[in-house]
Design a protein around this motif. Sequence first.
Motif, PDB file in Angstrom:
ATOM      1  N   VAL A   1      -5.144  13.833  -5.695  1.00 26.22           N
ATOM      2  CA  VAL A   1      -5.247  14.737  -6.848  1.00 26.22           C
ATOM      3  C   VAL A   1      -4.122  14.534  -7.862  1.00 26.22           C
ATOM      4  O   VAL A   1      -4.386  14.456  -9.077  1.00 26.22           O
ATOM      5  N   PRO A   2      -2.844  14.448  -7.442  1.00 23.71           N
ATOM      6  CA  PRO A   2      -1.793  14.206  -8.440  1.00 23.71           C
ATOM      7  C   PRO A   2      -2.014  12.921  -9.232  1.00 23.71           C
ATOM      8  O   PRO A   2      -1.753  12.871 -10.435  1.00 23.71           O
ATOM      9  N   ALA A   3      -2.521  11.882  -8.562  1.00 25.77           N
ATOM     10  CA  ALA A   3      -2.781  10.614  -9.243  1.00 25.77           C
ATOM     11  C   ALA A   3      -3.917  10.761 -10.242  1.00 25.77           C
ATOM     12  O   ALA A   3      -3.859  10.203 -11.356  1.00 25.77           O
ATOM     13  N   GLN A   4      -4.942  11.516  -9.868  1.00 26.76           N
ATOM     14  CA  GLN A   4      -6.062  11.746 -10.781  1.00 26.76           C
ATOM     15  C   GLN A   4      -5.593  12.488 -12.037  1.00 26.76           C
ATOM     16  O   GLN A   4      -5.998  12.172 -13.157  1.00 26.76           O
ATOM     17  N   LYS A   5      -4.699  13.464 -11.823  1.00 22.26           N
ATOM     18  CA  LYS A   5      -4.174  14.230 -12.953  1.00 22.26           C
ATOM     19  C   LYS A   5      -3.315  13.339 -13.857  1.00 22.26           C
ATOM     20  O   LYS A   5      -3.440  13.377 -15.093  1.00 22.26           O
ATOM     21  N   LEU A   6      -2.468  12.523 -13.219  1.00 17.84           N
ATOM     22  CA  LEU A   6      -1.620  11.610 -14.002  1.00 17.84           C
ATOM     23  C   LEU A   6      -2.476  10.601 -14.760  1.00 17.84           C
ATOM     24  O   LEU A   6      -2.171  10.246 -15.905  1.00 17.84           O
ATOM     25  N   GLN A   7      -3.571  10.171 -14.157  1.00 15.28           N
ATOM     26  CA  GLN A   7      -4.478   9.222 -14.806  1.00 15.28           C
ATOM     27  C   GLN A   7      -5.043   9.811 -16.098  1.00 15.28           C
ATOM     28  O   GLN A   7      -5.123   9.135 -17.128  1.00 15.28           O
ATOM     29  N   GLN A   8      -5.411  11.094 -16.032  1.00 19.74           N
ATOM     30  CA  GLN A   8      -5.943  11.759 -17.230  1.00 19.74           C
ATOM     31  C   GLN A   8      -4.890  11.839 -18.339  1.00 19.74           C
ATOM     32  O   GLN A   8      -5.180  11.598 -19.513  1.00 19.74           O
ATOM     33  N   GLU A   9      -3.655  12.153 -17.938  1.00 21.77           N
ATOM     34  CA  GLU A   9      -2.579  12.265 -18.928  1.00 21.77           C
ATOM     35  C   GLU A   9      -2.299  10.912 -19.597  1.00 21.77           C
ATOM     36  O   GLU A   9      -2.143  10.839 -20.825  1.00 21.77           O
ATOM     37  N   VAL A  10      -2.240   9.874 -18.774  1.00 27.84           N
ATOM     38  CA  VAL A  10      -1.955   8.530 -19.305  1.00 27.84           C
ATOM     39  C   VAL A  10      -3.112   8.062 -20.176  1.00 27.84           C
ATOM     40  O   VAL A  10      -2.911   7.445 -21.225  1.00 27.84           O
TER      41      VAL A  10
ATOM     42  N   LYS B   1       0.829  -1.215   0.000  1.00 27.62           N
ATOM     43  CA  LYS B   1       0.000   0.000   0.000  1.00 27.62           C
ATOM     44  C   LYS B   1       0.860   1.261   0.000  1.00 27.62           C
ATOM     45  O   LYS B   1       0.416   2.327   0.428  1.00 27.62           O
ATOM     46  N   ASN B   2       2.086   1.131  -0.455  1.00 23.18           N
ATOM     47  CA  ASN B   2       2.974   2.289  -0.541  1.00 23.18           C
ATOM     48  C   ASN B   2       2.531   3.163  -1.710  1.00 23.18           C
ATOM     49  O   ASN B   2       2.859   2.906  -2.865  1.00 23.18           O
ATOM     50  N   VAL B   3       1.770   4.198  -1.410  1.00 21.42           N
ATOM     51  CA  VAL B   3       1.181   5.070  -2.428  1.00 21.42           C
ATOM     52  C   VAL B   3       2.253   5.757  -3.270  1.00 21.42           C
ATOM     53  O   VAL B   3       2.127   5.878  -4.495  1.00 21.42           O
ATOM     54  N   LYS B   4       3.315   6.193  -2.607  1.00 25.52           N
ATOM     55  CA  LYS B   4       4.389   6.882  -3.347  1.00 25.52           C
ATOM     56  C   LYS B   4       5.047   5.941  -4.356  1.00 25.52           C
ATOM     57  O   LYS B   4       5.408   6.362  -5.458  1.00 25.52           O
ATOM     58  N   ALA B   5       5.200   4.675  -3.967  1.00 27.94           N
ATOM     59  CA  ALA B   5       5.808   3.711  -4.884  1.00 27.94           C
ATOM     60  C   ALA B   5       4.929   3.495  -6.105  1.00 27.94           C
ATOM     61  O   ALA B   5       5.424   3.430  -7.239  1.00 27.94           O
ATOM     62  N   PHE B   6       3.609   3.382  -5.898  1.00 27.91           N
ATOM     63  CA  PHE B   6       2.687   3.229  -7.026  1.00 27.91           C
ATOM     64  C   PHE B   6       2.762   4.461  -7.943  1.00 27.91           C
ATOM     65  O   PHE B   6       2.827   4.336  -9.168  1.00 27.91           O
ATOM     66  N   TYR B   7       2.766   5.660  -7.330  1.00 19.37           N
ATOM     67  CA  TYR B   7       2.764   6.891  -8.114  1.00 19.37           C
ATOM     68  C   TYR B   7       4.064   7.041  -8.914  1.00 19.37           C
ATOM     69  O   TYR B   7       4.044   7.361 -10.109  1.00 19.37           O
ATOM     70  N   ARG B   8       5.184   6.783  -8.242  1.00 24.57           N
ATOM     71  CA  ARG B   8       6.473   6.953  -8.909  1.00 24.57           C
ATOM     72  C   ARG B   8       6.700   5.902  -9.991  1.00 24.57           C
ATOM     73  O   ARG B   8       7.294   6.191 -11.033  1.00 24.57           O
ATOM     74  N   ARG B   9       6.209   4.688  -9.738  1.00 30.87           N
ATOM     75  CA  ARG B   9       6.343   3.674 -10.784  1.00 30.87           C
ATOM     76  C   ARG B   9       5.458   4.021 -11.973  1.00 30.87           C
ATOM     77  O   ARG B   9       5.849   3.816 -13.126  1.00 30.87           O
ATOM     78  N   ALA B  10       4.271   4.560 -11.695  1.00 29.60           N
ATOM     79  CA  ALA B  10       3.381   4.996 -12.781  1.00 29.60           C
ATOM     80  C   ALA B  10       4.055   6.094 -13.600  1.00 29.60           C
ATOM     81  O   ALA B  10       3.978   6.104 -14.837  1.00 29.60           O
ATOM     82  N   GLN B  11       4.746   7.025 -12.923  1.00 30.18           N
ATOM     83  CA  GLN B  11       5.479   8.081 -13.633  1.00 30.18           C
ATOM     84  C   GLN B  11       6.592   7.491 -14.508  1.00 30.18           C
ATOM     85  O   GLN B  11       6.783   7.913 -15.655  1.00 30.18           O
ATOM     86  N   ALA B  12       7.311   6.528 -13.934  1.00 34.42           N
ATOM     87  CA  ALA B  12       8.416   5.907 -14.682  1.00 34.42           C
ATOM     88  C   ALA B  12       7.893   5.146 -15.896  1.00 34.42           C
ATOM     89  O   ALA B  12       8.459   5.237 -17.001  1.00 34.42           O
TER      90      ALA B  12
ATOM     91  N   LEU C   1      -5.339   4.697  -6.637  1.00 32.71           N
ATOM     92  CA  LEU C   1      -6.628   5.350  -6.368  1.00 32.71           C
ATOM     93  C   LEU C   1      -7.593   4.466  -5.570  1.00 32.71           C
ATOM     94  O   LEU C   1      -8.518   4.965  -4.948  1.00 32.71           O
ATOM     95  N   LYS C   2      -7.361   3.158  -5.596  1.00 30.47           N
ATOM     96  CA  LYS C   2      -8.156   2.279  -4.729  1.00 30.47           C
ATOM     97  C   LYS C   2      -7.790   2.497  -3.269  1.00 30.47           C
ATOM     98  O   LYS C   2      -8.621   2.330  -2.370  1.00 30.47           O
ATOM     99  N   ILE C   3      -6.528   2.886  -3.047  1.00 30.41           N
ATOM    100  CA  ILE C   3      -6.064   3.141  -1.677  1.00 30.41           C
ATOM    101  C   ILE C   3      -6.421   4.566  -1.259  1.00 30.41           C
ATOM    102  O   ILE C   3      -6.903   4.799  -0.141  1.00 30.41           O
ATOM    103  N   GLU C   4      -6.195   5.531  -2.176  1.00 26.25           N
ATOM    104  CA  GLU C   4      -6.494   6.943  -1.902  1.00 26.25           C
ATOM    105  C   GLU C   4      -7.311   7.520  -3.058  1.00 26.25           C
ATOM    106  O   GLU C   4      -6.759   8.113  -3.994  1.00 26.25           O
ATOM    107  N   PRO C   5      -8.618   7.351  -3.022  1.00 30.62           N
ATOM    108  CA  PRO C   5      -9.469   7.776  -4.148  1.00 30.62           C
ATOM    109  C   PRO C   5      -9.393   9.271  -4.462  1.00 30.62           C
ATOM    110  O   PRO C   5      -9.651   9.679  -5.591  1.00 30.62           O
ATOM    111  N   LYS C   6      -9.045  10.091  -3.469  1.00 37.73           N
ATOM    112  CA  LYS C   6      -9.039  11.547  -3.677  1.00 37.73           C
ATOM    113  C   LYS C   6      -7.634  12.105  -3.899  1.00 37.73           C
ATOM    114  O   LYS C   6      -7.399  13.302  -3.738  1.00 37.73           O
TER     115      LYS C   6
END
Length: 306
Positions: free
Chosen positions: A292-301, A256-267, A285-290
Amino acid sequence: MAPKLSDSVERLRAAGNQSFRNGQFSEAATLYSRALRVMQEQGSLDHKEESVLYSNRAACHLKDGNCRDCIKDCTSALALVPFSMKPLLRRASAYEALEKYPLAYVDYKTVLQIDDSVMSALEGVNRMTRALMDSLGPEWRLKLPSIPLVPVSAQKRWDSEYHKETPKGKSKETTTAKSRVPSSGDVERARALKEEGNELVKKGNHKKAIEKYSESLSYSNLESATYSNRALCYLALKQYKEAVKDCTEALKLDGKNVKAFYRRAQAYKALKDYKSSFADINSLLKIEPKNVPAQKLQQEVNQNLN
């Protein structure tokens, strides 16, 4: 004329292995059972082969959540070939699932006597230590069953049959921290080095920070945040494959390391692996639905996927 033992058993075991790889665990268990029956009917004394079959069937039981039968089969395998690694690890996992933490601890510790670089055993010992301290208090070691002393012959057998040389280029944390259970002093030193790395990140010195995080991991590689922090540095230096590897290690330690999920998604996004990036964002987003940076990255991807 009855088929040779080696032929019929080999065929059944090979078929069982294939079923296991296909995720058909019940079918695989049936094939291993048939192979065991063939051995018994023909009066085979091949203890090693019989032990492997029990161990393989135990793996099927473990996958199906049948921990009690897994334990029975692992115990049978170990009675035939004492101190075999796979049945010890599988029985430890089953004991842990049943919350029989003292017995799981003993099996994990026994594995480390045979090969002290087995990461699943190192992590298991650490999990069991925490669980036993919580349940039994500071005197928990006094309440454990005795840990068997592994003879040198069993250690040599493992070395000759299974143990591979450490590949060239392995990092210091692989050859040092993975070779033993970190002491409390090691853990404290690792945390201090991680904090030094964090301070260097704040100053924008990502190369030096990587050195500090790597040194930290050489003392203890059991903290998820150290890997995800080093991944941040790799991202800043555009070393995206290294960032993916570190995030993956971080998530092995903390799913559930949110930063790891986010950074791997960026990579992954930088590597143009948009499907993997999107999958990581969804997991985040299943762990932290709100977030915001993840939501923005999701739109870009998502734009790159469409």
